[in-house]
Design a protein around this motif. Structure first.
Motif, PDB file in Angstrom:
ATOM      1  N   MET A 317       0.853  -1.183   0.000  1.00 32.33           N
ATOM      2  CA  MET A 317       0.000   0.000   0.000  1.00 32.33           C
ATOM      3  C   MET A 317       0.891   1.236   0.000  1.00 32.33           C
ATOM      4  O   MET A 317       1.802   1.342   0.838  1.00 32.33           O
ATOM      5  N   LEU A 318       0.643   2.145  -0.940  1.00 33.39           N
ATOM      6  CA  LEU A 318       1.436   3.359  -1.069  1.00 33.39           C
ATOM      7  C   LEU A 318       0.612   4.574  -0.644  1.00 33.39           C
ATOM      8  O   LEU A 318      -0.600   4.609  -0.838  1.00 33.39           O
ATOM      9  N   ASP A 319       1.298   5.564  -0.076  1.00 31.54           N
ATOM     10  CA  ASP A 319       0.596   6.813   0.225  1.00 31.54           C
ATOM     11  C   ASP A 319       0.489   7.653  -1.047  1.00 31.54           C
ATOM     12  O   ASP A 319       0.924   7.228  -2.134  1.00 31.54           O
ATOM     13  N   GLU A 320      -0.073   8.829  -0.942  1.00 32.74           N
ATOM     14  CA  GLU A 320      -0.331   9.638  -2.129  1.00 32.74           C
ATOM     15  C   GLU A 320       0.946  10.164  -2.779  1.00 32.74           C
ATOM     16  O   GLU A 320       0.943  10.589  -3.928  1.00 32.74           O
ATOM     17  N   GLN A 321       2.060  10.109  -2.046  1.00 32.53           N
ATOM     18  CA  GLN A 321       3.349  10.513  -2.603  1.00 32.53           C
ATOM     19  C   GLN A 321       4.132   9.314  -3.163  1.00 32.53           C
ATOM     20  O   GLN A 321       5.259   9.475  -3.628  1.00 32.53           O
ATOM     21  N   GLY A 322       3.512   8.126  -3.099  1.00 36.45           N
ATOM     22  CA  GLY A 322       4.165   6.931  -3.630  1.00 36.45           C
ATOM     23  C   GLY A 322       5.059   6.217  -2.655  1.00 36.45           C
ATOM     24  O   GLY A 322       5.791   5.291  -3.043  1.00 36.45           O
ATOM     25  N   ASN A 323       5.029   6.597  -1.385  1.00 36.03           N
ATOM     26  CA  ASN A 323       5.859   5.942  -0.367  1.00 36.03           C
ATOM     27  C   ASN A 323       5.194   4.670   0.128  1.00 36.03           C
ATOM     28  O   ASN A 323       3.986   4.641   0.371  1.00 36.03           O
ATOM     29  N   ASN A 324       5.978   3.621   0.279  1.00 37.90           N
ATOM     30  CA  ASN A 324       5.481   2.340   0.766  1.00 37.90           C
ATOM     31  C   ASN A 324       5.244   2.443   2.271  1.00 37.90           C
ATOM     32  O   ASN A 324       6.178   2.691   3.038  1.00 37.90           O
ATOM     33  N   ILE A 325       4.014   2.258   2.706  1.00 39.51           N
ATOM     34  CA  ILE A 325       3.652   2.500   4.107  1.00 39.51           C
ATOM     35  C   ILE A 325       4.052   1.337   5.007  1.00 39.51           C
ATOM     36  O   ILE A 325       4.651   1.524   6.075  1.00 39.51           O
TER      37      ILE A 325
END
Length: 339
Positions: A317-325
């Motif tokens: 699952m990625l946040d809106e900036q594309g970071n892997n949470i």
């Protein structure tokens, strides 16, 4: 705050605090040796872990080392309780429609839930090892929460405060064994082998406004054999939120700290009757079974195969900036060694 359990030769792993971008971690034996120990004393221990987390993010933590998800157990390598709901009724409805049955009205007001095996979770990057690939091996991409101690009879409006951590899940299912087990009228057992959880468990505040109404409002992404398979929104079409699932599980029992409760397969209607694949411009699916159900409904029979030895699944699952949470569940299906 982000937490993980490193492999150290013990059954429960070594608790580490992980920084927000999953590049650094630090062992915290002086605070809590294991995640279960932290959960048992969450009110006292979590502020100390939070302090380490802030130091990690500021670059001032002592003994910090590079974070390596391949060294992770599931955050709880074993748990006192693992109960999986079926909060996305669209998924249940598809199962029923594929065999020409309607769902009872009660399914919209009373959650489905089964109690899974919790003594032997799989590491997030470890192989899914099974005796046979003729049993209909399937992945199920889900979200899960971990609770502190929950009193019996807790109401949904009070249950949310007991949600302390969130994870992702690959709830492995053996579809070929399910019909025979359910026909006995006693539920899943052999058809639900060990599950795997994301490398990192996070506190709800890490999701900021994407944790709302006790739901996660982000896409859950699955790549099957290195091709995008699904990215349904976890907060959409979730009939029962996590507070409702916690209250359901606690109706007739106390839930001990470290109880894990899953959402069930994340499934979106996508504005159509059955949902749409990635190839057709939709958000896809979180398990192979849904594709086969739709093929059965549309064409009279399924044509997509279940997983075979050598197949690969990645869930994240990625946040809106594309970071892997949460880090990635990244697994191959292999044949288990004979005992």
């Amino acid at each position: 705050m982000k937490l993980a359990s490193y492999k150290n030769g013990s059954r429960d792993g070594q608790l580490v605090v992980v920084n927000t971008n999953l590049t650094q971690c630090v062992a915290v034996d002086d605070i809590a040796a294991t995640l279960q120990q932290a959960l048992d004393n969450w009110a006292e221990i979590s502020p100390k872990l939070e302090s380490v987390y802030q130091q990690l993010n500021a670059g001032t933590a002592e003994r910090a080392i590079p974070f390596d998800s391949s060294q992770c157990e599931s955050p709880l390598p074993r748990a006192y309780q693992w109960a999986d709901g079926s909060a996305y009724v669209n998924h249940v409805e598809l199962v029923r429609k594929a065999r020409g049955a309607e769902i009872p009205e009660s399914f919209w007001t009373d959650p489905l839930m089964y109690q899974g095996g919790s003594d032997d979770f799989i590491g997030p990057t470890d192989n899914v090892a099974l005796p046979s690939d003729k049993w209909g091996i399937d992945f199920e991409a889900e979200v899960a929460i971990i609770t502190d101690d929950v009193p019996m009879g807790v109401l949904p409006e009070n249950a949310g405060k007991h949600i302390k951590l969130l994870m992702l899940v690959n709830d492995v299912s053996l579809r070929g064994l399910i019909p025979g087990e359910l026909a006995k009228g006693f539920g899943f057992f052999q058809s639900k082998p060990s599950s795997a959880f994301s490398p990192v468990a996070v506190t709800p505040d890490e999701l900021q406004d994407k944790w709302m109404d006790n739901k996660v409002h982000l896409p859950l992404i699955s790549h099957y054999n290195h091709s995008l398979f699904g990215r349904p929104q976890a907060g959409t079409d979730m009939t029962f939120d996590f507070a409702q699932l916690v209250a359901h599980a606690a109706k007739s029992r106390n839930l001990g700290a470290g109880t894990i409760i899953g959402s069930g397969t994340v499934s979106n209607k996508q504005g159509t009757e059955y949902g749409t694949s990635i190839a057709e411009g939709g958000v896809g699916y979180s398990c192979i079974a849904e594709v086969r159900m739709i093929e059965t409904i549309r064409d009279g029979k399924p044509t997509t195969d279940f997983m075979q030895f050598g197949d690969h699944i990645k869930i994240e699952m990625l946040d809106e900036q594309g970071n892997n949470i949460f880090g990635s569940i990244d697994q191959n299906v292999v044949q288990a060694a004979k005992p």
